[in-house]
Design a protein around this motif. Structure first.
Motif, PDB file in Angstrom:
ATOM      1  N   ARG A 175       0.442  17.288  40.407  1.00 33.34           N
ATOM      2  CA  ARG A 175      -0.931  17.453  39.937  1.00 33.34           C
ATOM      3  C   ARG A 175      -1.428  16.160  39.275  1.00 33.34           C
ATOM      4  NH1 ARG A 175      -2.744  18.404  35.161  1.00 33.34           N
ATOM      5  NH2 ARG A 175      -0.773  19.114  34.328  1.00 33.34           N
ATOM      6  N   GLU A 176      -0.579  15.523  38.461  1.00 31.93           N
ATOM      7  CA  GLU A 176      -0.962  14.258  37.831  1.00 31.93           C
ATOM      8  C   GLU A 176      -1.194  13.169  38.880  1.00 31.93           C
ATOM      9  OE1 GLU A 176       2.054  13.261  35.008  1.00 31.93           O
ATOM     10  OE2 GLU A 176       1.499  14.885  33.642  1.00 31.93           O
ATOM     11  N   ARG A 177      -0.313  13.117  39.896  1.00 36.77           N
ATOM     12  CA  ARG A 177      -0.509  12.137  40.964  1.00 36.77           C
ATOM     13  C   ARG A 177      -1.806  12.388  41.720  1.00 36.77           C
ATOM     14  NH1 ARG A 177       5.386  12.868  42.895  1.00 36.77           N
ATOM     15  NH2 ARG A 177       6.488  11.491  41.466  1.00 36.77           N
ATOM     16  N   ALA A 178      -2.123  13.644  41.945  1.00 35.68           N
ATOM     17  CA  ALA A 178      -3.366  13.984  42.649  1.00 35.68           C
ATOM     18  C   ALA A 178      -4.571  13.567  41.812  1.00 35.68           C
ATOM     19  CB  ALA A 178      -3.407  15.469  42.963  1.00 35.68           C
ATOM     20  N   GLU A 179      -4.505  13.785  40.486  1.00 39.02           N
ATOM     21  CA  GLU A 179      -5.602  13.363  39.612  1.00 39.02           C
ATOM     22  C   GLU A 179      -5.757  11.839  39.635  1.00 39.02           C
ATOM     23  OE1 GLU A 179      -4.740  14.908  35.767  1.00 39.02           O
ATOM     24  OE2 GLU A 179      -5.295  16.970  36.297  1.00 39.02           O
ATOM     25  N   GLN A 180      -4.641  11.115  39.583  1.00 37.17           N
ATOM     26  CA  GLN A 180      -4.701   9.659  39.620  1.00 37.17           C
ATOM     27  C   GLN A 180      -5.252   9.169  40.958  1.00 37.17           C
ATOM     28  OE1 GLN A 180      -0.710   8.491  38.739  1.00 37.17           O
ATOM     29  NE2 GLN A 180      -0.935   8.794  36.522  1.00 37.17           N
ATOM     30  N   ALA A 181      -4.847   9.816  42.051  1.00 38.19           N
ATOM     31  CA  ALA A 181      -5.353   9.426  43.368  1.00 38.19           C
ATOM     32  C   ALA A 181      -6.850   9.692  43.459  1.00 38.19           C
ATOM     33  CB  ALA A 181      -4.609  10.180  44.460  1.00 38.19           C
ATOM     34  N   ALA A 182      -7.303  10.803  42.896  1.00 34.92           N
ATOM     35  CA  ALA A 182      -8.735  11.118  42.908  1.00 34.92           C
ATOM     36  C   ALA A 182      -9.512  10.091  42.074  1.00 34.92           C
ATOM     37  CB  ALA A 182      -8.969  12.527  42.374  1.00 34.92           C
ATOM     38  N   ALA A 183      -8.952   9.692  40.935  1.00 32.60           N
ATOM     39  CA  ALA A 183      -9.613   8.689  40.103  1.00 32.60           C
ATOM     40  C   ALA A 183      -9.682   7.354  40.836  1.00 32.60           C
ATOM     41  CB  ALA A 183      -8.873   8.535  38.770  1.00 32.60           C
ATOM     42  N   ARG A 184      -8.592   6.965  41.515  1.00 31.92           N
ATOM     43  CA  ARG A 184      -8.603   5.715  42.286  1.00 31.92           C
ATOM     44  C   ARG A 184      -9.621   5.783  43.421  1.00 31.92           C
ATOM     45  NH1 ARG A 184      -2.939   5.955  41.677  1.00 31.92           N
ATOM     46  NH2 ARG A 184      -2.778   6.901  43.737  1.00 31.92           N
ATOM     47  N   GLU A 219     -14.786   4.171  45.633  1.00 34.15           N
ATOM     48  CA  GLU A 219     -16.100   4.532  46.167  1.00 34.15           C
ATOM     49  C   GLU A 219     -17.219   3.866  45.354  1.00 34.15           C
ATOM     50  OE1 GLU A 219     -18.664   8.579  46.783  1.00 34.15           O
ATOM     51  OE2 GLU A 219     -16.485   8.703  47.004  1.00 34.15           O
ATOM     52  N   ARG A 220     -17.092   3.858  44.022  1.00 37.14           N
ATOM     53  CA  ARG A 220     -18.081   3.188  43.176  1.00 37.14           C
ATOM     54  C   ARG A 220     -18.129   1.694  43.493  1.00 37.14           C
ATOM     55  NH1 ARG A 220     -16.266   6.739  39.148  1.00 37.14           N
ATOM     56  NH2 ARG A 220     -14.761   5.235  38.376  1.00 37.14           N
ATOM     57  N   ARG A 221     -16.966   1.077  43.661  1.00 36.20           N
ATOM     58  CA  ARG A 221     -16.903  -0.350  43.970  1.00 36.20           C
ATOM     59  C   ARG A 221     -17.573  -0.636  45.315  1.00 36.20           C
ATOM     60  NH1 ARG A 221     -11.581  -1.094  44.490  1.00 36.20           N
ATOM     61  NH2 ARG A 221     -11.293  -0.699  42.286  1.00 36.20           N
ATOM     62  N   GLU A 222     -17.332   0.222  46.303  1.00 38.68           N
ATOM     63  CA  GLU A 222     -17.952   0.029  47.610  1.00 38.68           C
ATOM     64  C   GLU A 222     -19.467   0.163  47.530  1.00 38.68           C
ATOM     65  OE1 GLU A 222     -16.218   2.666  50.442  1.00 38.68           O
ATOM     66  OE2 GLU A 222     -14.201   1.861  50.151  1.00 38.68           O
ATOM     67  N   ARG A 223     -19.963   1.139  46.766  1.00 39.48           N
ATOM     68  CA  ARG A 223     -21.415   1.299  46.613  1.00 39.48           C
ATOM     69  C   ARG A 223     -22.015   0.085  45.908  1.00 39.48           C
ATOM     70  NH1 ARG A 223     -20.287   6.781  44.926  1.00 39.48           N
ATOM     71  NH2 ARG A 223     -20.735   6.098  42.806  1.00 39.48           N
ATOM     72  N   ARG A 224     -21.335  -0.408  44.868  1.00 42.62           N
ATOM     73  CA  ARG A 224     -21.819  -1.567  44.145  1.00 42.62           C
ATOM     74  C   ARG A 224     -21.872  -2.792  45.067  1.00 42.62           C
ATOM     75  NH1 ARG A 224     -18.778  -1.570  39.331  1.00 42.62           N
ATOM     76  NH2 ARG A 224     -17.053  -2.272  40.591  1.00 42.62           N
ATOM     77  N   GLU A 225     -20.824  -3.007  45.865  1.00 39.62           N
ATOM     78  CA  GLU A 225     -20.815  -4.130  46.802  1.00 39.62           C
ATOM     79  C   GLU A 225     -21.902  -3.975  47.862  1.00 39.62           C
ATOM     80  OE1 GLU A 225     -19.206  -7.014  46.790  1.00 39.62           O
ATOM     81  OE2 GLU A 225     -18.465  -6.419  44.824  1.00 39.62           O
ATOM     82  N   ALA A 226     -22.155  -2.761  48.307  1.00 40.32           N
ATOM     83  CA  ALA A 226     -23.214  -2.540  49.292  1.00 40.32           C
ATOM     84  C   ALA A 226     -24.576  -2.878  48.694  1.00 40.32           C
ATOM     85  CB  ALA A 226     -23.189  -1.093  49.779  1.00 40.32           C
ATOM     86  N   ARG A 227     -24.804  -2.479  47.439  1.00 42.02           N
ATOM     87  CA  ARG A 227     -26.066  -2.833  46.773  1.00 42.02           C
ATOM     88  C   ARG A 227     -26.190  -4.346  46.628  1.00 42.02           C
ATOM     89  NH1 ARG A 227     -24.833   1.466  43.266  1.00 42.02           N
ATOM     90  NH2 ARG A 227     -24.097  -0.026  41.731  1.00 42.02           N
TER      91      ARG A 227
END
Length: 113
Positions: A14-23, A28-36
């Protein structure tokens, strides 16, 4: 004992899944920022490669003149700084230097018409 191991394993997963979701969210945020950034910068002209500013003969002469004026006024301030130990003349010389700098530059590098 096996229930305890299963519970700990489930907790680790469960902790690994949470960390993977956070990554994934950060990626995704980084990709959106780079696209902007790409969308905005694609409309801007590209700077000339290898130069920081104008590089013509006139720009080179102007840089040289400004450098010589700055060196001269810096030397004047250095002499005042070494000659007087009080702060009032030092600050006055600095103020006068800033105010007189354009006039000195004009007198030193005036071009005849």
């Amino acid at each position: 004992m096996s229930r305890e191991r299963a519970r700990r394993r489930a907790e680790r997963e469960r902790e690994r899944a949470e960390q993977a979701a956070a990554r994934a969210a950060e990626s995704e945020r980084r990709e959106r920022r780079e696209a902007r950034r790409r969308a905005v910068t694609s409309r801007l002209p590209l700077p000339a490669r290898g130069s920081k500013g104008p590089s013509g003969v006139l720009a080179q002469r102007r840089r040289h003149e400004l450098t010589m004026t700055a060196i001269l006024l810096g030397l004047v301030n250095l002499v005042v700084w070494l000659a007087f130990s009080d702060w009032a003349p030092r600050l006055l010389a600095l103020l006068v230097t800033v105010l007189v700098a354009p006039v000195v530059h004009l007198l030193l590098f005036r071009r005849p018409r």
